[in-house]
Design a protein around this motif. Structure first.
Motif, PDB file in Angstrom:
ATOM      1  N   CYS A   1       0.819  -1.220   0.000  1.00  0.00           N
ATOM      2  CA  CYS A   1       0.000   0.000   0.000  1.00  0.00           C
ATOM      3  C   CYS A   1       0.851   1.268   0.000  1.00  0.00           C
ATOM      4  O   CYS A   1       0.527   2.262   0.646  1.00  0.00           O
ATOM      5  CB  CYS A   1      -0.966   0.009   1.197  1.00  0.00           C
ATOM      6  SG  CYS A   1      -2.096  -1.395   1.202  1.00  0.00           S
TER       7      CYS A   1
ATOM      8  N   GLU B   1      -7.506  -1.978  -3.718  1.00  0.00           N
ATOM      9  CA  GLU B   1      -8.368  -1.155  -2.861  1.00  0.00           C
ATOM     10  C   GLU B   1      -8.824  -1.903  -1.621  1.00  0.00           C
ATOM     11  O   GLU B   1      -8.835  -1.354  -0.530  1.00  0.00           O
ATOM     12  CB  GLU B   1      -9.569  -0.648  -3.666  1.00  0.00           C
ATOM     13  CG  GLU B   1     -10.573   0.142  -2.860  1.00  0.00           C
ATOM     14  CD  GLU B   1     -10.034   1.456  -2.304  1.00  0.00           C
ATOM     15  OE1 GLU B   1     -10.533   1.902  -1.253  1.00  0.00           O
ATOM     16  OE2 GLU B   1      -9.109   2.033  -2.902  1.00  0.00           O
ATOM     17  N   GLN B   2      -9.203  -3.191  -1.758  1.00  0.00           N
ATOM     18  CA  GLN B   2      -9.699  -3.918  -0.587  1.00  0.00           C
ATOM     19  C   GLN B   2      -8.594  -4.148   0.437  1.00  0.00           C
ATOM     20  O   GLN B   2      -8.866  -4.320   1.612  1.00  0.00           O
ATOM     21  CB  GLN B   2     -10.387  -5.234  -0.949  1.00  0.00           C
ATOM     22  CG  GLN B   2      -9.522  -6.241  -1.664  1.00  0.00           C
ATOM     23  CD  GLN B   2      -9.759  -6.256  -3.154  1.00  0.00           C
ATOM     24  OE1 GLN B   2      -9.897  -5.208  -3.786  1.00  0.00           O
ATOM     25  NE2 GLN B   2      -9.809  -7.436  -3.738  1.00  0.00           N
TER      26      GLN B   2
ATOM     27  N   CYS C   1      -5.872  -1.860   0.725  1.00  0.00           N
ATOM     28  CA  CYS C   1      -5.327  -0.556   1.103  1.00  0.00           C
ATOM     29  C   CYS C   1      -6.385   0.495   1.417  1.00  0.00           C
ATOM     30  O   CYS C   1      -6.045   1.631   1.763  1.00  0.00           O
ATOM     31  CB  CYS C   1      -4.434  -0.036  -0.026  1.00  0.00           C
ATOM     32  SG  CYS C   1      -3.131  -1.193  -0.511  1.00  0.00           S
ATOM     33  N   GLY C   2      -7.642   0.139   1.317  1.00  0.00           N
ATOM     34  CA  GLY C   2      -8.716   1.130   1.424  1.00  0.00           C
ATOM     35  C   GLY C   2      -8.913   1.761   2.782  1.00  0.00           C
ATOM     36  O   GLY C   2      -9.313   2.911   2.875  1.00  0.00           O
TER      37      GLY C   2
ATOM     38  N   ARG D   1       1.652   2.699  -2.974  1.00  0.00           N
ATOM     39  CA  ARG D   1       1.348   3.222  -4.307  1.00  0.00           C
ATOM     40  C   ARG D   1       2.356   2.786  -5.374  1.00  0.00           C
ATOM     41  O   ARG D   1       2.407   3.350  -6.453  1.00  0.00           O
ATOM     42  CB  ARG D   1       1.208   4.751  -4.289  1.00  0.00           C
ATOM     43  CG  ARG D   1       0.048   5.206  -3.445  1.00  0.00           C
ATOM     44  CD  ARG D   1      -0.184   6.695  -3.612  1.00  0.00           C
ATOM     45  NE  ARG D   1      -1.345   7.091  -2.859  1.00  0.00           N
ATOM     46  CZ  ARG D   1      -1.309   7.852  -1.780  1.00  0.00           C
ATOM     47  NH1 ARG D   1      -0.165   8.316  -1.342  1.00  0.00           N
ATOM     48  NH2 ARG D   1      -2.413   8.166  -1.147  1.00  0.00           N
TER      49      ARG D   1
END
Length: 160
Positions: free
Chosen positions: A54, A68-69, A71-72, A56
């Motif tokens: 996470c 996303e799931q 690092c969200g 980027r």
């Protein structure tokens, strides 16, 4: 032929039912270089150090370390093995930042005390009470005898 059709439909129904069953979660724990806690990529070979998940930057071939799931909602969305909770309940660091010699939590809870459970200073470190906020109970030996006080009793300049 009706029996063959019935068997085919039954096999298809079983296949669909099996596909809809919840799958067991994939174990993503691995040991990255330098014995660091890591995240195992889908290829089951690449192990990404916790602090590179996470960030980027995709380190896994399919980018699963940046999904996303995962690092969200940091740190809640991360697997527990990737997170170290500081003594301040609002603070956390990646698990590979625990016992790395640097005050990542800001209160040294990632370096000293029962939560961190760090081994004593390694051979590349000097044990002392540092005067700088960056270090907690050890300083890098490269800072010894550099003409700058890093330890309260100046042991880094006279003994180290």
């Amino acid at each position: 032929s009706a029996l063959a059709l019935l068997v085919l439909v039954a096999a298809l129904a079983v296949g669909v039912a099996l596909a809809l069953l919840p799958r067991a979660p994939v174990n993503r724990f691995c040991t990255a270089p330098n014995n660091q806690t890591g995240f195992l990529c889908d290829n089951r070979v690449t192990c990404v150090p916790a602090s590179q998940v996470c960030d980027r930057v995709s380190n896994c071939r399919n980018g699963e370390d940046e999904l996303e799931q995962l690092c969200g909602d940091l740190p809640l969305s991360l697997p527990g093995h990737l997170v170290f909770h500081c003594s301040n309940p609002k603070s956390w660091v990646y698990a590979d930042q625990r016992c790395n010699g640097v005050n990542d939590c800001g209160d040294c809870s990632d370096e000293v005390g029962s939560l961190a459970a760090c081994p004593p200073c390694g051979q590349d470190w000097w044990s002392c009470s540092p005067v700088h906020y960056e270090f907690c109970s050890c300083i890098p030996r490269r800072l010894c005898r550099d003409g700058i006080q890093h330890c309260l009793g100046w042991s880094d300049e006279f003994i180290c």
